[in-house]
Write a protein that holds these residues in place. Structure first.
Motif, PDB file in Angstrom:
ATOM      1  N   HIS A  22      -9.914  71.317   1.585  1.00 48.12           N
ATOM      2  CA  HIS A  22      -9.295  72.127   2.631  1.00 48.12           C
ATOM      3  C   HIS A  22      -9.093  71.316   3.900  1.00 48.12           C
ATOM      4  O   HIS A  22      -8.122  71.496   4.614  1.00 48.12           O
ATOM      5  N   THR A  23     -10.070  70.452   4.167  1.00 43.11           N
ATOM      6  CA  THR A  23     -10.014  69.728   5.440  1.00 43.11           C
ATOM      7  C   THR A  23      -9.960  68.218   5.187  1.00 43.11           C
ATOM      8  O   THR A  23     -10.078  67.754   4.059  1.00 43.11           O
ATOM      9  N   LYS A  24      -9.801  67.483   6.273  1.00 47.72           N
ATOM     10  CA  LYS A  24      -9.590  66.033   6.164  1.00 47.72           C
ATOM     11  C   LYS A  24     -10.884  65.280   5.822  1.00 47.72           C
ATOM     12  O   LYS A  24     -11.958  65.852   5.769  1.00 47.72           O
ATOM     13  N   MET A  25     -10.739  63.997   5.609  1.00 47.63           N
ATOM     14  CA  MET A  25     -11.851  63.168   5.136  1.00 47.63           C
ATOM     15  C   MET A  25     -12.978  63.071   6.158  1.00 47.63           C
ATOM     16  O   MET A  25     -14.157  63.050   5.796  1.00 47.63           O
ATOM     17  N   TYR A  26     -12.631  62.977   7.432  1.00 46.28           N
ATOM     18  CA  TYR A  26     -13.679  62.766   8.445  1.00 46.28           C
ATOM     19  C   TYR A  26     -13.579  63.757   9.612  1.00 46.28           C
ATOM     20  O   TYR A  26     -14.129  63.509  10.680  1.00 46.28           O
ATOM     21  N   SER A  27     -12.808  64.841   9.426  1.00 49.07           N
ATOM     22  CA  SER A  27     -12.709  65.835  10.500  1.00 49.07           C
ATOM     23  C   SER A  27     -12.452  67.207   9.896  1.00 49.07           C
ATOM     24  O   SER A  27     -12.213  67.328   8.690  1.00 49.07           O
ATOM     25  N   ASN A  28     -12.459  68.227  10.758  1.00 51.28           N
ATOM     26  CA  ASN A  28     -12.226  69.589  10.278  1.00 51.28           C
ATOM     27  C   ASN A  28     -10.756  69.988  10.281  1.00 51.28           C
ATOM     28  O   ASN A  28     -10.432  71.131   9.999  1.00 51.28           O
ATOM     29  N   ASP A  29      -9.884  69.064  10.601  1.00 55.66           N
ATOM     30  CA  ASP A  29      -8.452  69.394  10.569  1.00 55.66           C
ATOM     31  C   ASP A  29      -8.059  69.806   9.155  1.00 55.66           C
ATOM     32  O   ASP A  29      -8.531  69.225   8.182  1.00 55.66           O
ATOM     33  N   LEU A  30      -7.149  70.778   9.067  1.00 52.95           N
ATOM     34  CA  LEU A  30      -6.690  71.200   7.751  1.00 52.95           C
ATOM     35  C   LEU A  30      -5.922  70.066   7.074  1.00 52.95           C
ATOM     36  O   LEU A  30      -5.200  69.316   7.721  1.00 52.95           O
ATOM     37  N   ALA A  31      -6.105  69.974   5.776  1.00 51.03           N
ATOM     38  CA  ALA A  31      -5.428  68.921   5.008  1.00 51.03           C
ATOM     39  C   ALA A  31      -4.293  69.525   4.187  1.00 51.03           C
ATOM     40  O   ALA A  31      -4.014  69.074   3.086  1.00 51.03           O
ATOM     41  N   GLU A  32      -3.632  70.556   4.705  1.00 51.89           N
ATOM     42  CA  GLU A  32      -2.604  71.245   3.916  1.00 51.89           C
ATOM     43  C   GLU A  32      -1.298  70.450   3.909  1.00 51.89           C
ATOM     44  O   GLU A  32      -1.013  69.679   4.824  1.00 51.89           O
ATOM     45  N   MET A  54     -17.085  62.743  10.614  1.00 54.60           N
ATOM     46  CA  MET A  54     -18.142  63.162   9.684  1.00 54.60           C
ATOM     47  C   MET A  54     -17.519  63.133   8.302  1.00 54.60           C
ATOM     48  O   MET A  54     -16.332  63.417   8.142  1.00 54.60           O
ATOM     49  N   VAL A  55     -18.331  62.838   7.318  1.00 55.55           N
ATOM     50  CA  VAL A  55     -17.796  62.707   5.960  1.00 55.55           C
ATOM     51  C   VAL A  55     -17.631  64.090   5.324  1.00 55.55           C
ATOM     52  O   VAL A  55     -18.520  64.933   5.425  1.00 55.55           O
ATOM     53  N   ASN A  56     -16.511  64.306   4.686  1.00 60.61           N
ATOM     54  CA  ASN A  56     -16.224  65.545   3.968  1.00 60.61           C
ATOM     55  C   ASN A  56     -17.003  65.548   2.638  1.00 60.61           C
ATOM     56  O   ASN A  56     -16.746  64.749   1.745  1.00 60.61           O
ATOM     57  N   LYS A  57     -17.963  66.483   2.552  1.00 63.12           N
ATOM     58  CA  LYS A  57     -18.846  66.568   1.382  1.00 63.12           C
ATOM     59  C   LYS A  57     -18.078  66.785   0.088  1.00 63.12           C
ATOM     60  O   LYS A  57     -18.407  66.254  -0.966  1.00 63.12           O
ATOM     61  N   ARG A  58     -17.060  67.628   0.202  1.00 60.52           N
ATOM     62  CA  ARG A  58     -16.246  67.983  -0.958  1.00 60.52           C
ATOM     63  C   ARG A  58     -15.538  66.735  -1.519  1.00 60.52           C
ATOM     64  O   ARG A  58     -15.423  66.568  -2.728  1.00 60.52           O
ATOM     65  N   ALA A  59     -15.082  65.872  -0.609  1.00 57.45           N
ATOM     66  CA  ALA A  59     -14.390  64.650  -1.043  1.00 57.45           C
ATOM     67  C   ALA A  59     -15.364  63.749  -1.813  1.00 57.45           C
ATOM     68  O   ALA A  59     -14.993  63.129  -2.813  1.00 57.45           O
ATOM     69  N   ILE A  74     -21.991  55.137 -10.634  1.00 58.26           N
ATOM     70  CA  ILE A  74     -21.834  55.766  -9.315  1.00 58.26           C
ATOM     71  C   ILE A  74     -22.866  55.215  -8.347  1.00 58.26           C
ATOM     72  O   ILE A  74     -24.061  55.168  -8.656  1.00 58.26           O
ATOM     73  N   ARG A  75     -22.383  54.791  -7.194  1.00 61.01           N
ATOM     74  CA  ARG A  75     -23.241  54.118  -6.223  1.00 61.01           C
ATOM     75  C   ARG A  75     -24.124  55.128  -5.482  1.00 61.01           C
ATOM     76  O   ARG A  75     -23.670  56.202  -5.094  1.00 61.01           O
ATOM     77  N   LYS A  76     -25.356  54.750  -5.279  1.00 61.30           N
ATOM     78  CA  LYS A  76     -26.300  55.640  -4.615  1.00 61.30           C
ATOM     79  C   LYS A  76     -26.153  55.591  -3.097  1.00 61.30           C
ATOM     80  O   LYS A  76     -26.295  56.590  -2.418  1.00 61.30           O
ATOM     81  N   GLU A  77     -25.876  54.413  -2.554  1.00 63.62           N
ATOM     82  CA  GLU A  77     -25.782  54.303  -1.091  1.00 63.62           C
ATOM     83  C   GLU A  77     -24.391  53.829  -0.700  1.00 63.62           C
ATOM     84  O   GLU A  77     -24.013  52.686  -0.961  1.00 63.62           O
ATOM     85  N   ASN A  78     -23.642  54.742  -0.123  1.00 62.18           N
ATOM     86  CA  ASN A  78     -22.241  54.475   0.170  1.00 62.18           C
ATOM     87  C   ASN A  78     -21.974  54.214   1.643  1.00 62.18           C
ATOM     88  O   ASN A  78     -22.070  55.099   2.477  1.00 62.18           O
ATOM     89  N   GLN A  79     -21.584  52.997   1.923  1.00 64.83           N
ATOM     90  CA  GLN A  79     -21.264  52.589   3.284  1.00 64.83           C
ATOM     91  C   GLN A  79     -19.743  52.710   3.475  1.00 64.83           C
ATOM     92  O   GLN A  79     -18.981  52.452   2.557  1.00 64.83           O
ATOM     93  N   PHE A  80     -19.352  53.118   4.668  1.00 64.33           N
ATOM     94  CA  PHE A  80     -17.918  53.117   4.982  1.00 64.33           C
ATOM     95  C   PHE A  80     -17.585  51.884   5.818  1.00 64.33           C
ATOM     96  O   PHE A  80     -18.485  51.266   6.391  1.00 64.33           O
ATOM     97  N   TYR A 276     -12.387  43.705   8.284  1.00 64.73           N
ATOM     98  CA  TYR A 276     -13.278  44.782   7.843  1.00 64.73           C
ATOM     99  C   TYR A 276     -14.646  44.645   8.507  1.00 64.73           C
ATOM    100  O   TYR A 276     -15.178  43.538   8.619  1.00 64.73           O
ATOM    101  N   PHE A 277     -15.233  45.734   8.927  1.00 63.08           N
ATOM    102  CA  PHE A 277     -16.654  45.719   9.290  1.00 63.08           C
ATOM    103  C   PHE A 277     -17.224  47.104   9.043  1.00 63.08           C
ATOM    104  O   PHE A 277     -16.455  48.080   8.971  1.00 63.08           O
ATOM    105  N   PRO A 278     -18.522  47.211   8.886  1.00 61.47           N
ATOM    106  CA  PRO A 278     -19.117  48.514   8.569  1.00 61.47           C
ATOM    107  C   PRO A 278     -18.809  49.534   9.663  1.00 61.47           C
ATOM    108  O   PRO A 278     -18.926  49.214  10.845  1.00 61.47           O
ATOM    109  N   GLU A 279     -18.413  50.724   9.273  1.00 63.83           N
ATOM    110  CA  GLU A 279     -18.083  51.785  10.232  1.00 63.83           C
ATOM    111  C   GLU A 279     -19.355  52.172  10.991  1.00 63.83           C
ATOM    112  O   GLU A 279     -20.306  52.702  10.396  1.00 63.83           O
ATOM    113  N   PRO A 280     -19.368  51.914  12.304  1.00 64.65           N
ATOM    114  CA  PRO A 280     -20.606  52.150  13.046  1.00 64.65           C
ATOM    115  C   PRO A 280     -20.879  53.629  13.323  1.00 64.65           C
ATOM    116  O   PRO A 280     -22.014  53.989  13.650  1.00 64.65           O
ATOM    117  N   ASP A 281     -19.854  54.471  13.189  1.00 64.15           N
ATOM    118  CA  ASP A 281     -20.029  55.883  13.529  1.00 64.15           C
ATOM    119  C   ASP A 281     -20.446  56.748  12.334  1.00 64.15           C
ATOM    120  O   ASP A 281     -20.580  57.963  12.474  1.00 64.15           O
TER     121      ASP A 281
END
Ligand code: ADP
Ligand code: MG
Length: 484
Positions: A22-32, A54-59, A74-80, A276-281
């Motif tokens: 329903h929403t975007k990957m890292y925000s609450n904006d609608l993904a319609e 914030m990461v979308n749990k559903r994604a 499937i990786r246990k620890e996922n870095q962005f 590329y560098f690790p997403e600090p947020d």
């Protein structure tokens, strides 16, 4: 032998699938899809100072679903990670993706080639990322307009090993990808609308050579057919270049669907350094074994498993099984149907014949097709019991049952006067009457004019007002004529 036969093509595909969240990957904006331009764009999507993604749990769940379905690790620890570049439709100036730690590694998809040949296409990785916005070049004659609604919508990128060898194999692979993501309810798989996109990496080498040739990346194909065309064109082009004694330029090319050819977009030499560098947020997302088990339990039966059941257990042809497993809703209907009949082949024929034509004529999908599977099974049973002829069932009983639900098939057949007579006693009397009426014809038949058989049957059918079971009549007429 043509020069082209000396070479072998090597192809790897990178597919982006847009997730049905329903929403975007890292925000609450609608993904319609299809909203008014720039209406689903908050400060988080724009990356304004002070905002946090914030990461979308559903994604994440969707990524795990796909990972399980393709037997990936499937990786246990996922870095962005941040992938930095400048472009008008990238509001933040970077894309949040995964770099060194994709959520899935390995796994495979089985592509079905001609003549039942199966090809295992190994996957390198699947990772989560966000989409960019959309530059619109064809609305204003002078300016490029930007719609940021798509910026931040969730994607999975599926990267294959360089395992494919032809455009046809790529086509077959994509067909399986689309089928799979639709079964998993994670993507609508619509390439024309851009929710499934594919770039092809292509190189050629002499047969027998083990090292890979230099690859060229081709983009902008908007259908599976065009991916196949682009690959076939590119293979031939590269062979011609090599045969001319020239080197293959490492570049990104675009496909022109009108000419069926590819042309240079940009050279790899001045390719972006994405820094590329690790997403600090974002903290890493942790995927536990318990979670994976939970997701696994929620998966539907996969089309490859259904295909096996249909061909091996129900003895359907590969063709029928492929057609029935193409869409989850269709196989779900068939699965219900065969709970009420063991005539598996008959059930398949009805669905791929009469039911499909009925839906096609009305531009209907199976979701809108209201007849319960149990009712269709009743019709099949009447035909199997020879109480209604196949043609009467298809042309009259079936449409009547769709349009007037509620009655049983037998009641409706009665009401429409379709119940056929297969009572040997009653029909035998009619046959006797017909034969008694035309003694000369009977003599001719017995004298060797066996072609008259159809005429006798026709007479009996007429006498029964079309309700006699033609098979039974045929048999009775033959018996009686051959007896004397
Ligand atoms: P890049 O660094 O250019 O992104 P990758 O090694 O990540 O290249 O591979 C991208 C895609 O290209 C993968 O699908 C991979 O299988 C495919 N690929 C890699 N090398 C070749 C090659 N020589 N010919 C064809 N495809 C290739
Ligand atoms: Mg790469």
């Amino acid at each position: 032998m043509s020069i082209y036969d000396k070479y072998e093509a090597v192809i790897g595909l990178e597919c982006h699938i847009q997730l049905l969240t329903h929403t975007k990957m890292y925000s609450n904006d609608l993904a319609e899809y299809g909203a008014l331009p720039n209406t689903n764009v908050s400060v988080v999507s724009l990356g304004h100072p002070g905002t946090l993604p914030m990461v979308n749990k559903r994604a994440v769940e969707f990524a795990v679903r796909l990972g399980i379905a393709v037997n990936a690790t499937i990786r246990k620890e996922n870095q962005f990670a941040r992938k930095n570049y400048f472009y008008a439709d990238l509001p933040k100036g970077y894309q949040i993706t995964q770099d060194k730690t994709p959520i899935c590694n390995g796994g495979y998809i089985i592509a079905k080639l001609k003549d039942g040949i199966e090809k295992q296409v190994n996957l390198t990785r699947i990772h989560m990322e966000e989409d960019a916005g959309k530059s619109l070049h064809d609305i204003d004659p002078f300016e490029t307009l930007v719609d940021l609604n798509r910026a931040g919508t969730p994607l999975l990128e599926i990267v294959t090993e360089p395992d494919l060898r032809s455009g046809e194999e790529a086509y077959a692979y994509l067909t399986e990808v689309r089928k799979l993501v639709r079964y998993l309810d994670i993507c609508d798989g619509n390439m024309e609308e851009g929710s499934l996109r594919c770039d092809a990496n292509i190189s050629v080498r002499l047969k027998g050579e083990t090292a890979f040739g230099k690859k060229v990346e081709v983009k902008n194909m908007n259908s599976f057919r065009n991916v196949q065309r682009a690959i076939d064109f590119e293979i031939k082009r590269q062979i011609d270049v090599i045969e001319n004694g020239e080197p293959i330029a490492g570049e990104t090319r675009s496909f022109d669907a009108v000419n069926g050819s590819t042309f240079t977009l940009r050279s790899k030499e001045n390719a972006n350094d994405y820094r590329y560098f690790p997403e600090p947020d974002l903290l890493p997302v942790l995927v536990t074994s318990d979670y994976i088990e939970k997701v696994k339990a929620s998966l539907p039966v996969l089309p490859s498993v259904l295909f096996k059941t249909y061909t091996e257990e129900y003895k359907l042809s590969d063709y029928d099984a492929t057609q029935l497993t193409e869409l989850k809703e269709v196989s779900a209907y068939y699965n219900e149907l065969v709970k009420h009949t063991t005539n598996y082949k008959g059930a398949a024929n009805w669905m791929l014949g009469t039911v499909r034509s009925y839906m096609n004529e009305r531009a209907m999908t199976i979701k809108e097709f209201a007849m319960p599977p149990a009712t269709l099974a009743e019709i099949i049973a009447l035909v199997d019991a020879q109480k209604v002829s196949v043609s009467a069932a298809q042309q009259r009983l079936f449409p009547a049952m769709v349009e007037t639900p509620g009655a049983t098939a037998e009641e409706m057949a009665q009401k429409l006067d379709l119940l056929q007579n297969s009572d040997a006693g009653e029909l035998g009397a009619m046959v006797d009457a017909v034969l008694a009426k035309m003694p000369e014809k009977v003599a001719e038949y017995r004298g060797g004019k066996v072609g008259l058989l159809g005429m006798f049957v026709g007479q009996v059918m007429g006498m029964s007002k079309g309700k006699a079971d033609p098979k039974v009549v045929n048999q009775l007429v033959k018996e009686k004529l051959d007896k004397a």
